[in-house]
Design an enzyme around this catalytic site. Structure first.
Site, PDB file in Angstrom:
ATOM      1  N   GLU A   1       0.855  -1.188   0.000  1.00 48.51           N
ATOM      2  CA  GLU A   1       0.000   0.000   0.000  1.00 48.51           C
ATOM      3  C   GLU A   1       0.892   1.239   0.000  1.00 48.51           C
ATOM      4  O   GLU A   1       1.802   1.361   0.833  1.00 48.51           O
ATOM      5  CB  GLU A   1      -0.918  -0.018   1.233  1.00 48.51           C
ATOM      6  CG  GLU A   1      -1.839   1.190   1.286  1.00 48.51           C
ATOM      7  CD  GLU A   1      -3.160   0.926   1.989  1.00 48.51           C
ATOM      8  OE1 GLU A   1      -3.466  -0.232   2.320  1.00 48.51           O
ATOM      9  OE2 GLU A   1      -3.918   1.902   2.196  1.00 48.51           O
TER      10      GLU A   1
ATOM     11  N   ASN B   1      -3.300  -1.553   7.653  1.00 47.53           N
ATOM     12  CA  ASN B   1      -4.604  -2.083   7.233  1.00 47.53           C
ATOM     13  C   ASN B   1      -4.396  -3.592   7.227  1.00 47.53           C
ATOM     14  O   ASN B   1      -4.017  -4.186   6.237  1.00 47.53           O
ATOM     15  CB  ASN B   1      -4.995  -1.570   5.844  1.00 47.53           C
ATOM     16  CG  ASN B   1      -5.308  -0.078   5.875  1.00 47.53           C
ATOM     17  OD1 ASN B   1      -5.716   0.460   6.907  1.00 47.53           O
ATOM     18  ND2 ASN B   1      -5.115   0.596   4.760  1.00 47.53           N
TER      19      ASN B   1
ATOM     20  N   LYS C   1      -3.822   0.038  13.969  1.00 48.60           N
ATOM     21  CA  LYS C   1      -4.681   1.083  13.402  1.00 48.60           C
ATOM     22  C   LYS C   1      -6.102   0.654  13.741  1.00 48.60           C
ATOM     23  O   LYS C   1      -6.582  -0.363  13.223  1.00 48.60           O
ATOM     24  CB  LYS C   1      -4.469   1.156  11.889  1.00 48.60           C
ATOM     25  CG  LYS C   1      -5.442   2.074  11.143  1.00 48.60           C
ATOM     26  CD  LYS C   1      -5.071   2.169   9.658  1.00 48.60           C
ATOM     27  CE  LYS C   1      -6.046   3.017   8.868  1.00 48.60           C
ATOM     28  NZ  LYS C   1      -5.660   3.161   7.444  1.00 48.60           N
TER      29      LYS C   1
ATOM     30  N   GLU D   1     -10.490   4.725   9.090  1.00 48.40           N
ATOM     31  CA  GLU D   1     -10.658   4.339   7.679  1.00 48.40           C
ATOM     32  C   GLU D   1     -11.169   2.907   7.549  1.00 48.40           C
ATOM     33  O   GLU D   1     -10.657   2.115   6.765  1.00 48.40           O
ATOM     34  CB  GLU D   1      -9.333   4.517   6.921  1.00 48.40           C
ATOM     35  CG  GLU D   1      -8.855   5.959   6.921  1.00 48.40           C
ATOM     36  CD  GLU D   1      -7.619   6.218   6.062  1.00 48.40           C
ATOM     37  OE1 GLU D   1      -6.796   5.303   5.912  1.00 48.40           O
ATOM     38  OE2 GLU D   1      -7.495   7.354   5.552  1.00 48.40           O
TER      39      GLU D   1
ATOM     40  N   ARG E   1      -1.989   3.822  16.958  1.00 45.76           N
ATOM     41  CA  ARG E   1      -1.960   4.989  16.067  1.00 45.76           C
ATOM     42  C   ARG E   1      -3.073   5.987  16.380  1.00 45.76           C
ATOM     43  O   ARG E   1      -4.207   5.603  16.695  1.00 45.76           O
ATOM     44  CB  ARG E   1      -2.076   4.544  14.606  1.00 45.76           C
ATOM     45  CG  ARG E   1      -0.876   3.772  14.129  1.00 45.76           C
ATOM     46  CD  ARG E   1      -1.076   3.317  12.702  1.00 45.76           C
ATOM     47  NE  ARG E   1      -0.586   4.235  11.705  1.00 45.76           N
ATOM     48  CZ  ARG E   1      -1.264   4.586  10.611  1.00 45.76           C
ATOM     49  NH1 ARG E   1      -2.496   4.174  10.406  1.00 45.76           N
ATOM     50  NH2 ARG E   1      -0.723   5.373   9.703  1.00 45.76           N
TER      51      ARG E   1
ATOM     52  N   LYS F   1       1.036  10.986  13.397  1.00 46.27           N
ATOM     53  CA  LYS F   1       1.645  11.474  12.147  1.00 46.27           C
ATOM     54  C   LYS F   1       2.190  12.884  12.353  1.00 46.27           C
ATOM     55  O   LYS F   1       1.699  13.617  13.212  1.00 46.27           O
ATOM     56  CB  LYS F   1       0.616  11.471  11.019  1.00 46.27           C
ATOM     57  CG  LYS F   1       0.270  10.068  10.534  1.00 46.27           C
ATOM     58  CD  LYS F   1      -0.589  10.094   9.276  1.00 46.27           C
ATOM     59  CE  LYS F   1      -0.916   8.664   8.847  1.00 46.27           C
ATOM     60  NZ  LYS F   1      -1.695   8.583   7.594  1.00 46.27           N
TER      61      LYS F   1
ATOM     62  N   ASP G   1      -2.511  14.428   6.623  1.00 45.69           N
ATOM     63  CA  ASP G   1      -1.988  13.156   6.137  1.00 45.69           C
ATOM     64  C   ASP G   1      -0.762  13.339   5.249  1.00 45.69           C
ATOM     65  O   ASP G   1      -0.881  13.246   4.028  1.00 45.69           O
ATOM     66  CB  ASP G   1      -3.093  12.417   5.359  1.00 45.69           C
ATOM     67  CG  ASP G   1      -2.754  10.952   5.143  1.00 45.69           C
ATOM     68  OD1 ASP G   1      -1.789  10.471   5.749  1.00 45.69           O
ATOM     69  OD2 ASP G   1      -3.470  10.292   4.371  1.00 45.69           O
TER      70      ASP G   1
ATOM     71  N   GLU H   1       5.302   9.580  13.542  1.00 44.40           N
ATOM     72  CA  GLU H   1       5.187   8.771  12.320  1.00 44.40           C
ATOM     73  C   GLU H   1       5.447   9.677  11.124  1.00 44.40           C
ATOM     74  O   GLU H   1       4.679  10.600  10.847  1.00 44.40           O
ATOM     75  CB  GLU H   1       3.794   8.138  12.217  1.00 44.40           C
ATOM     76  CG  GLU H   1       3.621   7.307  10.948  1.00 44.40           C
ATOM     77  CD  GLU H   1       2.286   6.543  10.876  1.00 44.40           C
ATOM     78  OE1 GLU H   1       1.766   6.118  11.938  1.00 44.40           O
ATOM     79  OE2 GLU H   1       1.763   6.388   9.762  1.00 44.40           O
TER      80      GLU H   1
ATOM     81  N   GLU I   1       3.776   9.101  -0.968  1.00 41.69           N
ATOM     82  CA  GLU I   1       2.379   9.003  -1.400  1.00 41.69           C
ATOM     83  C   GLU I   1       1.862  10.304  -1.994  1.00 41.69           C
ATOM     84  O   GLU I   1       1.164  10.298  -3.010  1.00 41.69           O
ATOM     85  CB  GLU I   1       1.523   8.582  -0.196  1.00 41.69           C
ATOM     86  CG  GLU I   1       0.035   8.565  -0.478  1.00 41.69           C
ATOM     87  CD  GLU I   1      -0.797   8.147   0.733  1.00 41.69           C
ATOM     88  OE1 GLU I   1      -0.218   7.821   1.791  1.00 41.69           O
ATOM     89  OE2 GLU I   1      -2.033   8.141   0.601  1.00 41.69           O
TER      90      GLU I   1
ATOM     91  N   HIS J   1      -3.974  18.709   0.392  1.00 42.35           N
ATOM     92  CA  HIS J   1      -4.954  17.673   0.045  1.00 42.35           C
ATOM     93  C   HIS J   1      -5.745  18.019  -1.224  1.00 42.35           C
ATOM     94  O   HIS J   1      -6.967  17.927  -1.259  1.00 42.35           O
ATOM     95  CB  HIS J   1      -5.923  17.469   1.221  1.00 42.35           C
ATOM     96  CG  HIS J   1      -6.524  16.079   1.272  1.00 42.35           C
ATOM     97  ND1 HIS J   1      -7.450  15.644   0.353  1.00 42.35           N
ATOM     98  CD2 HIS J   1      -6.330  15.046   2.125  1.00 42.35           C
ATOM     99  CE1 HIS J   1      -7.811  14.399   0.652  1.00 42.35           C
ATOM    100  NE2 HIS J   1      -7.136  14.006   1.717  1.00 42.35           N
TER     101      HIS J   1
END
Ligand code: GCV
Length: 722
Positions: A188, A231, A308, A312, A345, A381, A386, A408, A414, A542
């Site tokens: 991912e 995830n 996590k 999400e 997290r 984070k 993000d 983090e 990404e 974003h």
């Protein structure tokens, strides 16, 4: 082409293949190139100081350390250094931990030993019977291994090895990579091939890559790895996979790297046959205790779990009406008897929460301060949204003094051009680590929060979401190796300067020639600001395209979760642009300490790089340099493009200093970066222009395509989006 030239090429073919293979190996060797020192005077100085190795102790780690020394020295200096049994000659390199040293030497180093922790090391020129030797020592064998890599670095970067007296120790305990690797081999947000872990062939097949991965990590002090995606898939906790995890743990152990796994909260149901995963349920608690005990019988130094939860779509304690503390503490209780930890997290936000997404993690976690078990560390984070090209530091740092927080960072790019764009991330990391939370007055930096010194925490940590995959060069872009390297160096010491890190990486990876090092270091240091300018200037964030996050998508407004839409973040309309997070808006500024809140809240004092993060401003609002917001945004986009154009011309001159393959690779990648920087500029400016209604200022190039064209671009198979 005629027959003769064909023949000529066929004759040349084997040589071409050899040279391609050789450079491919260079790519693979990362910063551990150990290229021969080119200055013959230096070589003879080094050789006169290194006359054999005496390795004390016989652990796997000491064996690995002396093997690395031999490999490094033979290749750097043609020094066919032999392992000796005892110190007869002069100028011997002695390596061994404190307990393996003779009492007199060990005592003479008391002062140095007091300055280091269990992973620190000492490299010191000492005299024994009037003969000079170089001693590499530490309290543990792992410390010795770190010392060896740092000794080799001295030579790799052409530093003197005379009269050495180096004492160094890591400032953070858990220095860990987070692999978002799936069991099916995909990664991912991975842009450098597939997962390193070949689950099919494990446990019996130990790929040389696993060993080189461990060497590379140990060389920069990384001491932990989470093997699988946050995830999570519960199957990783079944005996079939634990057997494979055990093989990896055994491989990494001599290099001081502990293995950790992600724990899927619903695992007791999915693989345990229970009806619930409620942390208050006795059977669930017992299931985790048994599972943890099973893991420790296989892997006695297992590090613990990364979780996590309720984020999400991932399951978590809230599915049962419980909270983060309940969930984390249940796992912590199972791990505590074995010395394991939980990294829980804080990356949480909900579509059912109408509050500004940037505020949600703080609101949810800060009330739990002091309620987690001692072996829980909350992983936060760097920013509240993000991993954007630029975010102000997360307001949770400094806001939970009774709870250890770990950082983090994302190493994989990404939101920063995947592995195609050259972006030197330690600049970003340093900016965050140096940010002042003011929680205990001026100087309460984020670095001090995470190294535990601000609030006296014993458990400290820093995680980097790995950018490593099966590509020959590990990271897709040759310069993305610097981000892995730089993360490790800052994890060891969050106060290091990213410029120093860039220089050592360049020297070790490419060349010590200053005609190369100076311009390319400069290029690396500027690359982070360039990406901010051509993607998200002045605090925009974003505004990427959906799902895969490749390329611009400021127009996206049709996603079911409001906070997934770029329009939610830029809020551009006829009246202006930006997210009002000040007192008059979402009041996210109030989550910072009053000193910081005041600065961010007032449009006059808010640093311009965060302007549109915290404020919604009219198009003709005047920036400090007198430009309107519209002109300012447009000129920043252009500046970003210009900076990438300069990166191209700088690199084009580097042919003499770099092997052909890496030279060409970087050249091609920089060309793509320039194309994509223009794409970002054109798409974003055309889109925002609809609202500003203004012409592009002088100096900004005309767009190459229409907005409609950019909006129709689709990338169904963009990597990393699984
Ligand atoms: C692993 C972002 C990414 C997700 C990632 C998530 C996280 O939303 O797009 O791919 O999931 O962050 O950090 O958990």
């Amino acid at each position: 082409m005629n027959r003769i030239s064909y023949k000529y090429i066929l004759l040349l073919f084997p040589f071409l293949m050899i040279s391609i293979t050789l450079s491919a190996q260079e790519d693979y060797k990362l910063w551990l190139q150990y290229a021969k020192v080119s200055d013959s005077k230096l070589v003879s100085d080094y050789n006169s100081n290194i006359n054999g190795i005496v390795a004390l102790g016989n652990s796997e780690t000491i064996r690995v350390a002396s093997k690395e020394l031999q490999l490094g020295l033979s290749s750097l200096l043609d020094n066919t250094t032999v392992i000796q049994q005892n110190i007869e000659a002069e100028n011997v390199l002695i390596l061994g931990s404190k307990t393996s040293l003779n009492e007199a030497i060990s005592k003479s180093l008391n002062k140095e030993f007091e300055q280091i922790n269990n992973e620190g090391y000492i490299i010191k020129t000492i005299q024994i019977k009037n003969k000079n030797h170089i001693l590499i020592t530490a309290k543990t064998d792992i410390g010795v291994l770190y010392g060896v890599f740092n000794f080799l670095k001295l030579i790799q970067t052409n530093k003197s090895v005379e009269n050495l007296n180096i004492v160094d120790a890591p400032k953070i305990d858990i220095r860990i990579l987070n692999h978002w690797d799936n069991l099916n081999g995909t990664v991912e947000r991975g842009y450098s091939g597939s997962s390193l872990w070949n689950w099919q062939k494990l446990p019996d097949f130990i790929d040389q890559r696993y060993i080189d991965y461990a060497r590379a990590n140990a060389s920069i002090g990384i001491n932990g790895t989470v093997l699988n995606n946050v995830n999570a898939n519960a199957l990783i906790l079944t005996p079939l996979y634990l057997n494979k995890v055990e093989a990896l743990a055994n491989t990494f152990r001599p290099y001081g790297i502990k293995v950790y796994l992600t724990a899927r909260f619903s695992a007791p149901i999915e693989i345990g046959g229970l009806k619930t995963a409620d942390p208050y349920d006795a059977a669930v608690q017992q299931w985790w205790k048994d599972k943890v005990a099973e893991i420790y019988t296989r892997i006695p130094d297992f590090g613990g779990f990364l979780v996590k939860a309720n984020s999400e779509g991932q399951p978590g304690p809230q599915n049962y009406g419980r909270n983060h503390v309940d969930g984390a503490n249940m796992l912590a209780d199972a791990l505590a008897p074995f010395g394991g930890i939980v990294m829980w997290r804080a990356f949480v936000y909900s579509e059912h929460d109408v509050n500004d997404r940037a505020k949600q993690a703080y609101s949810e976690f800060v009330p739990y301060d002091g309620k987690f078990r001692d072996n829980v560390i909350v992983q936060v984070k760097n920013g509240a949204i993000d991993f954007q090209p630029r975010e102000p530091f997360h307001p949770m740092f400094g806001a939970m003094p009774k709870t250890p927080l770990m950082m983090e960072f994302q190493i994989t790019q990404e939101y920063l051009g995947f592995s195609t764009h050259l972006v030197y991330l330690p600049k970003l990391y340093q900016e965050v680590l140096d940010s002042d939370t003011y929680t205990k007055g001026k100087g309460s930096t984020v670095a001090k929060v995470i190294d535990g010194s601000l609030d006296n925490h014993k458990l400290t940590g820093i995680a980097g979401v790995a950018n490593i995959g099966s590509d020959i060069n590990w990271t897709g872009h040759p310069f993305a190796q610097a981000n892995w390297y730089g993360f490790g160096r800052l994890a060891w010491n969050p106060n290091l300067d990213s410029e120093v890190i860039a220089e050592e990486w360049l020297r070790m990876t490419f060349s010590n020639d200053l005609n190369f090092v100076n311009p390319i270091k400069e290029m690396m240091l500027k690359s982070r600001e360039a990406v901010v300018n051509y993607m998200t200037p002045l605090g925009l964030h974003h505004i990427m395209d959906t799902g895969h996050h490749y390329g611009p998508g400021p127009w996206v407004s049709n996603l079911s979760r409001p906070e997934w839409n770029p329009v939610y973040y830029h809020k551009a309309d006829k009246n202006g642009i930006g997210f009002d997070r000040s007192k008059t808006g979402s009041n996210a500024t109030s989550q910072y300490t009053p000193d910081v809140a005041k600065i961010f809240d007032d449009v006059k004092t808010c640093p311009e790089e965060y302007l549109l993060w915290f404020h919604h401003l009219p198009w003709d609002y005047k920036l400090k340099n007198g430009q309107t917001i519209w002109d300012g945004i447009a000129l920043k986009y252009q500046k970003g493009v210009d900076e990438v154009a300069t990166m191209n011309t700088t690199w084009d001159k580097m042919n003499p200093y770099v092997d052909e393959q890496r030279f060409r690779e970087v050249q091609m990648l920089l060309k793509i970066q320039l194309k994509e920087a223009k794409w970002w500029r054109d798409a974003c400016l055309l889109y925002f222009q609809q609202f500003s209604g203004k012409e592009l200022p002088k100096g900004v190039e005309n767009p190459t395509q229409t907005l409609e064209y950019f909006e129709t671009l689709k990338f169904p198979f963009a990597p990393g989006n699984n």
